[in-house]
Design a protein around this motif. Structure first.
Motif, mmCIF file in Angstrom:
data_model
loop_
_atom_site.group_PDB
_atom_site.id
_atom_site.type_symbol
_atom_site.label_atom_id
_atom_site.label_comp_id
_atom_site.label_asym_id
_atom_site.label_seq_id
_atom_site.Cartn_x
_atom_site.Cartn_y
_atom_site.Cartn_z
ATOM 1 N N MET A 58 0.865 -1.186 0.000
ATOM 2 C CA MET A 58 0.000 0.000 0.000
ATOM 3 C C MET A 58 0.901 1.236 0.000
ATOM 4 S SD MET A 58 -3.096 -1.313 2.459
ATOM 5 C CE MET A 58 -4.252 -0.033 2.002
ATOM 6 N N LYS A 59 0.416 2.329 -0.589
ATOM 7 C CA LYS A 59 1.252 3.488 -0.875
ATOM 8 C C LYS A 59 1.739 4.258 0.345
ATOM 9 C CE LYS A 59 -1.726 5.031 -4.157
ATOM 10 N NZ LYS A 59 -2.298 6.017 -5.042
ATOM 11 N N GLU A 60 0.917 4.352 1.375
ATOM 12 C CA GLU A 60 1.257 5.243 2.475
ATOM 13 C C GLU A 60 0.778 4.680 3.809
ATOM 14 O OE1 GLU A 60 -0.953 8.960 2.256
ATOM 15 O OE2 GLU A 60 -2.576 7.948 1.241
ATOM 16 N N PRO A 61 1.335 5.204 4.901
ATOM 17 C CA PRO A 61 0.829 4.805 6.213
ATOM 18 C C PRO A 61 -0.615 5.283 6.384
ATOM 19 C CG PRO A 61 2.932 5.949 6.420
ATOM 20 C CD PRO A 61 2.471 6.120 5.000
ATOM 21 N N ALA A 62 -1.302 4.672 7.321
ATOM 22 C CA ALA A 62 -2.641 5.127 7.708
ATOM 23 C C ALA A 62 -2.514 5.796 9.068
ATOM 24 C CB ALA A 62 -3.613 3.953 7.787
ATOM 25 N N VAL A 63 -3.115 6.971 9.193
ATOM 26 C CA VAL A 63 -3.149 7.673 10.475
ATOM 27 C C VAL A 63 -4.593 7.664 10.954
ATOM 28 C CG1 VAL A 63 -2.730 9.839 11.698
ATOM 29 C CG2 VAL A 63 -1.167 9.096 9.881
ATOM 30 N N ILE A 64 -4.783 7.181 12.178
ATOM 31 C CA ILE A 64 -6.116 6.999 12.736
ATOM 32 C C ILE A 64 -6.202 7.730 14.062
ATOM 33 C CG2 ILE A 64 -7.813 5.283 13.516
ATOM 34 C CD1 ILE A 64 -4.935 4.000 11.561
ATOM 35 N N ALA A 65 -7.268 8.499 14.268
ATOM 36 C CA ALA A 65 -7.549 9.118 15.560
ATOM 37 C C ALA A 65 -8.412 8.133 16.349
ATOM 38 C CB ALA A 65 -8.283 10.442 15.385
ATOM 39 N N LEU A 66 -7.953 7.756 17.544
ATOM 40 C CA LEU A 66 -8.666 6.807 18.404
ATOM 41 C C LEU A 66 -9.083 7.509 19.681
ATOM 42 C CD1 LEU A 66 -6.204 3.788 18.147
ATOM 43 C CD2 LEU A 66 -8.319 4.081 16.913
ATOM 44 N N CYS A 67 -10.356 7.368 20.038
ATOM 45 C CA CYS A 67 -10.881 7.989 21.246
ATOM 46 C C CYS A 67 -11.639 6.936 22.050
ATOM 47 C CB CYS A 67 -11.818 9.134 20.859
ATOM 48 S SG CYS A 67 -12.496 10.021 22.270
ATOM 49 N N GLY A 68 -11.512 6.996 23.348
ATOM 50 C CA GLY A 68 -12.238 6.063 24.194
ATOM 51 C C GLY A 68 -12.138 6.469 25.653
ATOM 52 N N LEU A 69 -12.668 5.604 26.509
ATOM 53 C CA LEU A 69 -12.570 5.803 27.954
ATOM 54 C C LEU A 69 -11.602 4.787 28.518
ATOM 55 C CD1 LEU A 69 -16.306 6.411 28.941
ATOM 56 C CD2 LEU A 69 -14.457 8.098 28.774
ATOM 57 N N GLY A 70 -10.640 5.290 29.254
ATOM 58 C CA GLY A 70 -9.667 4.405 29.874
ATOM 59 C C GLY A 70 -10.117 3.978 31.256
ATOM 60 N N PRO A 71 -9.519 2.944 31.765
ATOM 61 C CA PRO A 71 -8.483 2.167 31.100
ATOM 62 C C PRO A 71 -9.072 1.254 30.022
ATOM 63 C CG PRO A 71 -8.895 1.272 33.287
ATOM 64 C CD PRO A 71 -9.746 2.509 33.147
ATOM 65 N N GLY A 72 -8.373 1.218 28.897
ATOM 66 C CA GLY A 72 -8.849 0.446 27.745
ATOM 67 C C GLY A 72 -8.702 -1.052 27.922
ATOM 68 N N GLY A 73 -7.709 -1.467 28.683
ATOM 69 C CA GLY A 73 -7.544 -2.892 28.976
ATOM 70 C C GLY A 73 -7.215 -3.733 27.761
ATOM 71 N N LEU A 74 -6.166 -3.369 27.031
ATOM 72 C CA LEU A 74 -5.725 -4.147 25.871
ATOM 73 C C LEU A 74 -5.412 -5.581 26.289
ATOM 74 C CD1 LEU A 74 -4.600 -4.513 22.957
ATOM 75 C CD2 LEU A 74 -2.431 -3.614 23.840
#
Length: 191
Positions: free
Chosen positions: A162-178
């Motif tokens: 793919m030609k370029e990176p993707a930039v994403i804005a992520l919003c949520g309530l922490g703690p996210g708990g990955l």
């Protein structure tokens, strides 16, 4: 009276034709235009200076002030993050920018809370489910909105070629708990 409308009469102020600006017919139209014409010199005199921005009321970070940082445990130029507000590991609202480079995707994972995502640039490849299959991802181009529902497995990134990176804005309530679905493997995949 030329250009007069029915019922037009010249008020006393415009009885003297020398008072009527050239090209303005006498009567009601002249009376309506008089305040507008009177305001023109004030509009041309210059604009009032705007008050300076108050950093206690409006927080501004220009693009050159936003620093993307590599993520621990990920290869260089695979994924980077720029925290803008709060932290996904702390209680409360957070907003981060994520930059996925071509050739890398996350491993399947979940979060404890919903994540609201907007693709700012590039194309973000996304999918849901525990089985990692980049060929089944769906393209989310710039301008797309994605909601990651709490507790549901998913993965994402940008495929090689793919030609370029993707930039994403992520919003949520922490703690996210990955939580990685298979913690015995790295949190990233080369694709």
């Amino acid at each position: 009276m030329t250009n007069a409308l029915p019922g037009d009469t010249a008020p006393e102020i415009f009885a003297d034709p020398s008072v009527i600006p050239p090209g303005i017919p006498p009567g009601r139209r002249a009376l309506l235009l008089a305040p507008l014409l009177a305001a023109l010199p004030a509009m041309w005199a210059g604009s009032a200076a705007a008050s300076p921005i108050d950093p206690s009321e409006t927080i501004l970070r220009l693009p050159e002030q936003i620093a993307f940082q590599p993520q621990p445990g990920f290869p260089p130029r695979s994924v980077e993050m720029a925290p803008l507000w709060g932290a996904s590991t702390e209680p409360g609202l957070y907003l981060v920018l994520i930059k996925w480079y071509p050739g890398y995707m996350s491993a399947p994972h979940t979060y404890l809370t919903d994540r609201l995502c907007v693709v700012l640039s590039g194309t973000w490849m996304i999918n849901s489910g525990a089985d990692f299959d980049p060929d089944q991802t769906v393209a989310a181009p710039a301008g797309s909105f994605v909601r990651r529902v709490a507790g549901t497995p998913h993965y994402d990134g940008v495929k090689r070629g793919m030609k370029e990176p993707a930039v994403i804005a992520l919003c949520g309530l922490g703690p996210g708990g990955l939580k990685w679905l298979d913690p015995s493997k790295p949190g990233w995949r080369a694709v």
